[in-house]
Design a protein around this motif. Structure first.
Motif, PDB file in Angstrom:
ATOM      1  N   GLU A 213       0.836  -1.210   0.000  1.00 46.49           N
ATOM      2  CA  GLU A 213       0.000   0.000   0.000  1.00 46.49           C
ATOM      3  C   GLU A 213       0.869   1.258   0.000  1.00 46.49           C
ATOM      4  O   GLU A 213       0.580   2.224  -0.702  1.00 46.49           O
ATOM      5  CB  GLU A 213      -0.901   0.016   1.239  1.00 46.49           C
ATOM      6  CG  GLU A 213      -2.208  -0.707   1.012  1.00 46.49           C
ATOM      7  CD  GLU A 213      -3.108  -0.677   2.240  1.00 46.49           C
ATOM      8  OE1 GLU A 213      -2.614  -0.395   3.350  1.00 46.49           O
ATOM      9  OE2 GLU A 213      -4.306  -0.974   2.078  1.00 46.49           O
ATOM     10  N   LYS A 214       1.905   1.220   0.822  1.00 48.23           N
ATOM     11  CA  LYS A 214       2.790   2.387   0.891  1.00 48.23           C
ATOM     12  C   LYS A 214       3.537   2.589  -0.433  1.00 48.23           C
ATOM     13  O   LYS A 214       3.717   3.715  -0.889  1.00 48.23           O
ATOM     14  CB  LYS A 214       3.788   2.236   2.060  1.00 48.23           C
ATOM     15  CG  LYS A 214       3.103   2.422   3.412  1.00 48.23           C
ATOM     16  CD  LYS A 214       4.075   2.368   4.584  1.00 48.23           C
ATOM     17  CE  LYS A 214       3.296   2.542   5.897  1.00 48.23           C
ATOM     18  NZ  LYS A 214       4.086   2.194   7.086  1.00 48.23           N
ATOM     19  N   GLU A 215       3.953   1.476  -1.032  1.00 46.31           N
ATOM     20  CA  GLU A 215       4.635   1.572  -2.332  1.00 46.31           C
ATOM     21  C   GLU A 215       3.698   2.162  -3.396  1.00 46.31           C
ATOM     22  O   GLU A 215       4.088   3.041  -4.171  1.00 46.31           O
ATOM     23  CB  GLU A 215       5.144   0.188  -2.769  1.00 46.31           C
ATOM     24  CG  GLU A 215       6.314  -0.323  -1.913  1.00 46.31           C
ATOM     25  CD  GLU A 215       6.708  -1.771  -2.246  1.00 46.31           C
ATOM     26  OE1 GLU A 215       6.421  -2.233  -3.374  1.00 46.31           O
ATOM     27  OE2 GLU A 215       7.284  -2.432  -1.363  1.00 46.31           O
ATOM     28  N   LEU A 216       2.454   1.687  -3.409  1.00 46.09           N
ATOM     29  CA  LEU A 216       1.464   2.211  -4.371  1.00 46.09           C
ATOM     30  C   LEU A 216       1.263   3.712  -4.154  1.00 46.09           C
ATOM     31  O   LEU A 216       1.200   4.485  -5.121  1.00 46.09           O
ATOM     32  CB  LEU A 216       0.128   1.488  -4.214  1.00 46.09           C
ATOM     33  CG  LEU A 216      -0.003   0.093  -4.838  1.00 46.09           C
ATOM     34  CD1 LEU A 216      -1.348  -0.524  -4.468  1.00 46.09           C
ATOM     35  CD2 LEU A 216       0.127   0.147  -6.366  1.00 46.09           C
ATOM     36  N   ALA A 217       1.169   4.089  -2.866  1.00 47.10           N
ATOM     37  CA  ALA A 217       0.945   5.509  -2.554  1.00 47.10           C
ATOM     38  C   ALA A 217       2.091   6.378  -3.060  1.00 47.10           C
ATOM     39  O   ALA A 217       1.903   7.541  -3.399  1.00 47.10           O
ATOM     40  CB  ALA A 217       0.764   5.687  -1.045  1.00 47.10           C
ATOM     41  N   LYS A 218       3.278   5.771  -3.104  1.00 48.46           N
ATOM     42  CA  LYS A 218       4.442   6.516  -3.598  1.00 48.46           C
ATOM     43  C   LYS A 218       4.564   6.450  -5.119  1.00 48.46           C
ATOM     44  O   LYS A 218       5.571   6.884  -5.689  1.00 48.46           O
ATOM     45  CB  LYS A 218       5.725   5.963  -2.956  1.00 48.46           C
ATOM     46  CG  LYS A 218       5.932   6.430  -1.535  1.00 48.46           C
ATOM     47  CD  LYS A 218       7.227   5.861  -0.953  1.00 48.46           C
ATOM     48  CE  LYS A 218       7.316   6.113   0.537  1.00 48.46           C
ATOM     49  NZ  LYS A 218       8.178   5.119   1.200  1.00 48.46           N
ATOM     50  N   GLY A 219       3.573   5.809  -5.761  1.00 47.01           N
ATOM     51  CA  GLY A 219       3.553   5.791  -7.213  1.00 47.01           C
ATOM     52  C   GLY A 219       4.243   4.594  -7.847  1.00 47.01           C
ATOM     53  O   GLY A 219       4.467   4.576  -9.070  1.00 47.01           O
ATOM     54  N   ALA A 220       4.594   3.584  -7.059  1.00 46.21           N
ATOM     55  CA  ALA A 220       5.242   2.390  -7.618  1.00 46.21           C
ATOM     56  C   ALA A 220       4.322   1.696  -8.625  1.00 46.21           C
ATOM     57  O   ALA A 220       3.103   1.743  -8.493  1.00 46.21           O
ATOM     58  CB  ALA A 220       5.616   1.430  -6.495  1.00 46.21           C
ATOM     59  N   SER A 221       4.926   1.094  -9.622  1.00 44.49           N
ATOM     60  CA  SER A 221       4.129   0.389 -10.629  1.00 44.49           C
ATOM     61  C   SER A 221       3.924  -1.062 -10.194  1.00 44.49           C
ATOM     62  O   SER A 221       4.882  -1.789  -9.904  1.00 44.49           O
ATOM     63  CB  SER A 221       4.865   0.445 -11.967  1.00 44.49           C
ATOM     64  OG  SER A 221       4.312  -0.493 -12.852  1.00 44.49           O
ATOM     65  N   LYS A 222       2.672  -1.462 -10.111  1.00 40.19           N
ATOM     66  CA  LYS A 222       2.310  -2.819  -9.688  1.00 40.19           C
ATOM     67  C   LYS A 222       1.276  -3.360 -10.670  1.00 40.19           C
ATOM     68  O   LYS A 222       0.625  -2.585 -11.374  1.00 40.19           O
ATOM     69  CB  LYS A 222       1.666  -2.786  -8.278  1.00 40.19           C
ATOM     70  CG  LYS A 222       2.559  -2.237  -7.185  1.00 40.19           C
ATOM     71  CD  LYS A 222       3.514  -3.287  -6.666  1.00 40.19           C
ATOM     72  CE  LYS A 222       4.616  -2.627  -5.858  1.00 40.19           C
ATOM     73  NZ  LYS A 222       5.736  -3.531  -5.625  1.00 40.19           N
ATOM     74  N   PRO A 223       1.088  -4.666 -10.674  1.00 45.84           N
ATOM     75  CA  PRO A 223       0.050  -5.211 -11.577  1.00 45.84           C
ATOM     76  C   PRO A 223      -1.374  -4.950 -11.060  1.00 45.84           C
ATOM     77  O   PRO A 223      -2.325  -5.531 -11.575  1.00 45.84           O
ATOM     78  CB  PRO A 223       0.364  -6.719 -11.614  1.00 45.84           C
ATOM     79  CG  PRO A 223       1.295  -6.997 -10.489  1.00 45.84           C
ATOM     80  CD  PRO A 223       1.876  -5.707 -10.014  1.00 45.84           C
ATOM     81  N   PHE A 224      -1.518  -4.107 -10.037  1.00 45.52           N
ATOM     82  CA  PHE A 224      -2.855  -3.785  -9.505  1.00 45.52           C
ATOM     83  C   PHE A 224      -2.825  -2.358  -8.987  1.00 45.52           C
ATOM     84  O   PHE A 224      -1.761  -1.803  -8.701  1.00 45.52           O
ATOM     85  CB  PHE A 224      -3.247  -4.748  -8.381  1.00 45.52           C
ATOM     86  CG  PHE A 224      -2.140  -4.955  -7.383  1.00 45.52           C
ATOM     87  CD1 PHE A 224      -1.999  -4.102  -6.291  1.00 45.52           C
ATOM     88  CD2 PHE A 224      -1.218  -5.991  -7.549  1.00 45.52           C
ATOM     89  CE1 PHE A 224      -0.969  -4.269  -5.379  1.00 45.52           C
ATOM     90  CE2 PHE A 224      -0.175  -6.156  -6.639  1.00 45.52           C
ATOM     91  CZ  PHE A 224      -0.044  -5.305  -5.550  1.00 45.52           C
ATOM     92  N   LYS A 225      -4.020  -1.765  -8.852  1.00 47.09           N
ATOM     93  CA  LYS A 225      -4.080  -0.356  -8.463  1.00 47.09           C
ATOM     94  C   LYS A 225      -4.343  -0.143  -6.978  1.00 47.09           C
ATOM     95  O   LYS A 225      -4.179   0.950  -6.450  1.00 47.09           O
ATOM     96  CB  LYS A 225      -5.162   0.361  -9.292  1.00 47.09           C
ATOM     97  CG  LYS A 225      -4.751   0.490 -10.754  1.00 47.09           C
ATOM     98  CD  LYS A 225      -5.336   1.731 -11.372  1.00 47.09           C
ATOM     99  CE  LYS A 225      -4.717   2.011 -12.727  1.00 47.09           C
ATOM    100  NZ  LYS A 225      -5.684   1.951 -13.828  1.00 47.09           N
ATOM    101  N   SER A 226      -4.822  -1.223  -6.314  1.00 55.54           N
ATOM    102  CA  SER A 226      -5.144  -1.083  -4.892  1.00 55.54           C
ATOM    103  C   SER A 226      -4.934  -2.420  -4.195  1.00 55.54           C
ATOM    104  O   SER A 226      -4.993  -3.470  -4.822  1.00 55.54           O
ATOM    105  CB  SER A 226      -6.602  -0.667  -4.719  1.00 55.54           C
ATOM    106  OG  SER A 226      -7.444  -1.697  -5.202  1.00 55.54           O
ATOM    107  N   VAL A 227      -4.668  -2.331  -2.897  1.00 57.61           N
ATOM    108  CA  VAL A 227      -4.631  -3.537  -2.073  1.00 57.61           C
ATOM    109  C   VAL A 227      -6.030  -3.720  -1.476  1.00 57.61           C
ATOM    110  O   VAL A 227      -6.627  -2.756  -0.999  1.00 57.61           O
ATOM    111  CB  VAL A 227      -3.572  -3.388  -0.960  1.00 57.61           C
ATOM    112  CG1 VAL A 227      -3.672  -4.516   0.048  1.00 57.61           C
ATOM    113  CG2 VAL A 227      -2.168  -3.330  -1.571  1.00 57.61           C
ATOM    114  N   ILE A 228      -6.550  -4.940  -1.572  1.00 59.34           N
ATOM    115  CA  ILE A 228      -7.855  -5.213  -0.955  1.00 59.34           C
ATOM    116  C   ILE A 228      -7.606  -6.058   0.286  1.00 59.34           C
ATOM    117  O   ILE A 228      -7.168  -7.200   0.186  1.00 59.34           O
ATOM    118  CB  ILE A 228      -8.806  -5.945  -1.927  1.00 59.34           C
ATOM    119  CG1 ILE A 228      -9.025  -5.077  -3.177  1.00 59.34           C
ATOM    120  CG2 ILE A 228     -10.132  -6.261  -1.246  1.00 59.34           C
ATOM    121  CD1 ILE A 228      -9.895  -5.732  -4.242  1.00 59.34           C
TER     122      ILE A 228
END
Lengths: 504, 504
Positions: free
Chosen positions: B58-73
């Motif tokens: 979640e923290k990585e996503l918030a920092k704009g990291a590229s992942k195969p998904f847009k959110s953690v559920i």
């Protein structure tokens, strides 16, 4: 000895039942015969038999019972709001907004309250204080706490990652103590605690079956720490225990002393010499009253002392229950670790995760304490006024209590430099001591119970905190508001005279 | 086995450090070599390594990291508000009023909210929620809880004196378990817990060095309790333990079953036959979805069964964290004791007194749950509407989850009769199992970590709850709101196909 004394009323009752109704007791699966033995021996005098009796008396009064007094005055516990202290408006406005966010849009709250509440809600899962937080607490609040610590300690850095929130400081203190338990070893880990001490320590050490290593504070030097005494206690403990922890309460509870910087350095050197883990109970860090007294955190002191002291392991505790806010019922607190082994810290966080998290609203009160309004903020003036009024009034009451008890025959009282308590010494007449012993009671317990029954004043006997053999004390808070305080002192003085007369 | 598996990542790191930096580790006073060994072995998977990784993602996503998904559920934990459930207005209005009592006079709150808040403030010392309560909780709230229990159980009486509030149900459960600890005895007290179980039980049993006695739930009979299996587990346990306690979670966590009245009677007879203390975890008592399922409290059942069962010792737990309110962050809960030895109860109350009291605001949320608006009260209609909407929606999602997982190849799923979870079974291909073993991981842990890294869906592997040897499961909550739930099921289905393909 003290422990076995205090439980007497319950155990006596138990023994009676065991004698009279053996069949009834034996049919239960869980009985006093097979219950966790540590639960039997642990004691917590601040809520012990005298306080239980005080609650009963209050209920009897409420039902119209006739007593020689009209009210019970509870000077047994550091519970500021219960004694009439008003909450800090800023804290309560933030709480109202985070519990009922529709208030944010009403325009009725100062902009800084709204901003503060919104930032906190952003830190909550689903923007709700009803979500669990991460076990160590809400990230934003951990950050604010570490910023507060850095400011407090004059720039010595603090890492939010080393801060863990808890339900009051008590929970953190107990969690840290628990790390030292090892039932496989024949020699228990010894925990050095002051005598007199806040009984959370003796109760938890006993509950966890750790080894209690008491070091006496020097009453003659305003309850200061004497390194010779620390050394004595440590050396003696080694016969029985593997002593690894030194707990220091500063400002002192129940003793009200504020350690001098020099005294702290001596303590640090002692702890370093014997490789002791430092636990610094600093929940009264805002409660400093005496001329010339100043609060120094142990973290600041070991850092300023430089190597090798700045490598020492330290756990420091703080709370929302004391200070100027006195929000005891909110259950907010934290521990900051310093130099903790990183692998131990991983295990610590795992251990607390089974309890999920501490109360989010308690965390939020902690946030308001470490991140209060700043000069220029709309809430600042009122906040400062309220805070100053509480601390000034506590300072005055600290002086009043010392003067009052100090002027009574047969009572002596050190200066209340800080915290929320006085711990006056009672010179009890031999006949009173004899009478107490004949009832199988500690003399100061006997005194305190008589005081309660005669006057409604509820204090805690010194035996609940520990004291030098043959000395007797009691702990009283300085929290009753000024008129109640004067009433209390008058009731006490009158009782004390009669008591001395009766047992002279 | 499972425990040692789950800690592997930390321990591995520790071992590495011990190898590479022996000097650094050895200079610490508190290390993984001398820390409380129970803290090393205890595990709490609901907040274990997979969840820690989810937070990182979640923290990585918030920092704009590229992942195969847009959110953690986060389907790992029963945290309703975090998954978008809205708080019940009545509860939050009462909270706002008791934290900021100036709201009482604004005329903006319904009369029943105001009345409720005022009554609660009258129960607080100094009329402030910032005061400590008595350790067992505020008297008025204990009374309301016992009235609620009496109503719930069709008139079977409940005594407020037997109710003790706590910071969530977890704290009460841990306190009761602690009574059975006795380190002096060579044979530990055995605690019977279901497998699969909510890991609070295994974690606390381990932390307190009690004996874990697992009894398997019957997956084929919708996770029901089979007395033959209880008997087997009990008899086997006697070789190692002095087994004295039977824990039952109903409705089930992580398994979602609701025990039938007949099944409960069998369980009660079993417990009585072997003189077992009953611990009934009934925190999901409001979460019943399946046609024909009904919640029966163990207290009601043993009372209706009459003598000798109505003499059995029972501790029953409830919480504000689940039900329709989902106020996890508030940390409210209680235990009701029934037939507890009175002397044991005195000791219990003494033991909890060292922790002072549970959060007053958490107690107040509990009060709002057991004493909600009544028909005719101004808040009643909205309260009923909100409550019904939450429970209806949970019911629908319970159905949706079962249908979705039930229709995927290699996954089977029992009906979610109650609580907040499904515990689907995974038929993992041998190659996947082999791969996991080669990484020194449990196969379902391996699966869950892959799922998280590929899709952002966070579930808890079945090995964290316990399961029959050679079977693999995961726990998912039914809490994601409907659109997120559909998204989650789509991500899962697509991942699962690819996974089967990869390891076929």
């Amino acid at each position: 000895m003290v422990a076995s004394m205090r439980i007497a009323p319950n155990l006596l009752r138990t023994c009676k039942q065991l004698t009279v109704l053996p069949r009834m007791v034996s049919t239960k699966i869980l009985t006093v015969d097979n219950i966790n033995p540590q639960v039997i021996t642990m004691q917590y005098a601040v809520r012990g038999p005298i306080v239980i009796r005080a609650v009963e008396l209050e209920k009897e009064l409420a039902k119209g019972a006739s007593k020689p007094f009209k009210s019970v005055i509870r000077a047994n516990i550091g519970d500021a709001h219960a004694m009439g202290q008003k909450p800090i408006t800023f804290i309560r406005q933030v709480l109202a907004c985070v519990t009922n966010p529709s208030l944010l849009e009403t325009g009725k709250y100062p902009a800084d309250v709204v901003e503060h509440a919104k930032a906190l809600l952003d830190g909550c899962g689903g923007h709700s204080t009803g979500s669990y937080s991460q076990s160590p607490g809400i990230d934003l609040i951990r950050k604010h706490i570490s910023e507060y610590i850095t400011r407090r300690d004059g720039g010595i850095p603090s890492d939010p990652e080393n801060v863990v929130l808890s339900g009051g400081a008590s929970e953190s203190i107990r969690n840290v103590l628990k790390l030292f338990v090892d039932h496989r070893k024949s020699k228990k880990v010894g925990i050095m605690i002051p005598i007199p001490q806040y009984p959370l320590y003796s109760a938890s050490v006993e509950e966890f079956a750790l080894g209690q290593v008491g070091y006496y504070l020097e009453e003659e030097k305003n309850w200061g720490l004497n390194v010779t005494e620390l050394e004595r206690a440590y050396q003696e403990s080694l016969k029985k225990y593997d002593t690894k922890v030194l707990c220091v309460i500063n400002p002192g509870n129940p003793t009200g002393q504020v350690l001098s910087r020099q005294n702290m350095e001596e303590v640090v050197k002692f702890a370093h010499k014997h490789n002791l883990f430092l636990m610094a109970d600093e929940v009264y860090q805002d409660n400093i009253y005496a001329e010339g007294s100043k609060f120094h955190s142990f973290k600041k002191v070991i850092n300023e002392m430089g190597a090798p002291y700045n490598m020492m392991e330290l756990a420091s505790f703080h709370s929302v229950s004391k200070g100027y806010m006195g929000e005891c019922g909110m259950r907010g607190g934290y521990v900051e670790f310093f130099n903790l082994d990183p692998d131990v810290y991983v295990l610590y966080k795992k251990m607390i995760s089974a309890k999920l998290c501490s109360t989010v609203l308690g965390q939020i009160v902690m946030d308001c304490v470490v991140c209060p309004p700043k000069p220029g903020d709309p809430s600042y003036d009122q906040w400062l006024k309220e805070k100053t009024a509480v601390l000034d009034s506590l300072k005055e009451r600290a002086r009043l209590v010392k003067e009052a008890y100090g002027s009574i025959e047969g009572v002596s009282c050190n200066e209340v430099q800080g915290a929320m308590y006085a711990f006056p010494r009672l010179l009890l007449p031999p006949k009173a001591i004899e009478k107490a012993r004949s009832l199988n009671q500690e003399p100061d317990f006997f005194y305190a119970m008589q005081l309660l029954e005669s006057t409604g004043v509820c204090i805690v006997p010194g035996s609940g905190f520990g004291q030098k053999e043959g000395t007797y004390h009691f702990r009283t808070t300085i929290l009753p508001q000024k008129d109640v305080m004067k009433d209390m002192l008058a009731r006490f003085t009158s009782f004390h005279k009669k008591f001395l007369e009766e047992y002279k």
